[in-house]
Design an enzyme around this catalytic site. Sequence first.
Site, short mmCIF file in Angstrom:
data_model
loop_
_atom_site.label_atom_id
_atom_site.label_comp_id
_atom_site.label_asym_id
_atom_site.label_seq_id
_atom_site.Cartn_x
_atom_site.Cartn_y
_atom_site.Cartn_z
N CYS A 8 45.32 -5.43 -33.46
CA CYS A 8 46.38 -4.95 -32.58
C CYS A 8 45.85 -4.41 -31.24
CB CYS A 8 47.25 -3.91 -33.28
SG CYS A 8 46.40 -2.47 -33.93
N ASP A 135 55.35 -4.17 -29.91
CA ASP A 135 54.48 -4.05 -31.08
C ASP A 135 53.58 -5.29 -31.17
OD1 ASP A 135 53.35 -3.97 -33.64
OD2 ASP A 135 55.12 -3.04 -34.51
N HIS A 137 51.82 -6.37 -33.49
CA HIS A 137 51.61 -6.86 -34.85
C HIS A 137 52.45 -8.09 -35.18
CE1 HIS A 137 50.26 -2.67 -34.90
NE2 HIS A 137 49.32 -3.14 -35.71
#
Length: 180
Positions: A8, A135, A137
């Site tokens: 990440c 995000d 991810h």
Amino acid sequence: VDDRGWGCGYRTLQTIISWCVNNLNEISEKSVPSIAAIQDMLVKMEDKDGTFSGSKEWIGSVEVALVLDYFCNVPGKILHVKPGHGGLEDVFEKIRAHFVTTGCPVMMGGDLDASSKGVFGTCKTSSGKYFLILDPHFVKTSAAELDLAMLVNAGWAKWVNLKDFSNSSFYNLCLPQVEI
């Protein structure tokens, strides 16, 4: 490279570098480096030893600042937010001013809240102060066209109230010091 579980910070850095390449004329000819190239840069500048290259070790805001300076010639300012009262509220105006001045995304990472986040904006309303979070991810699992509404509906891109971040975690934010 399947970087799920450790990539990440690299993805957030790659997103910031992409922004720089697309917005800074002096580096517009560069390409966004791979994770392997980023690891090699950190080894070459002697931040990490040789075993780091090819590893699944994560990076944080400090490494992001080092690579931005090394690869993009853009220094990174680290804002350290201590856990406890005040927290992100104490730096909200500095981050808001960063976006007003530069528009460049910010890397955010912590200790107990260890997942890297890309911060892409700020908002202040009567209900609170918010960061626009992307995000890193998200993993695209099919060849289908990327649906932006799906990303928002699934929570991969969302406004997060500062009160929803962990009050027990410290945070380091890397603000790229781009000159526009």
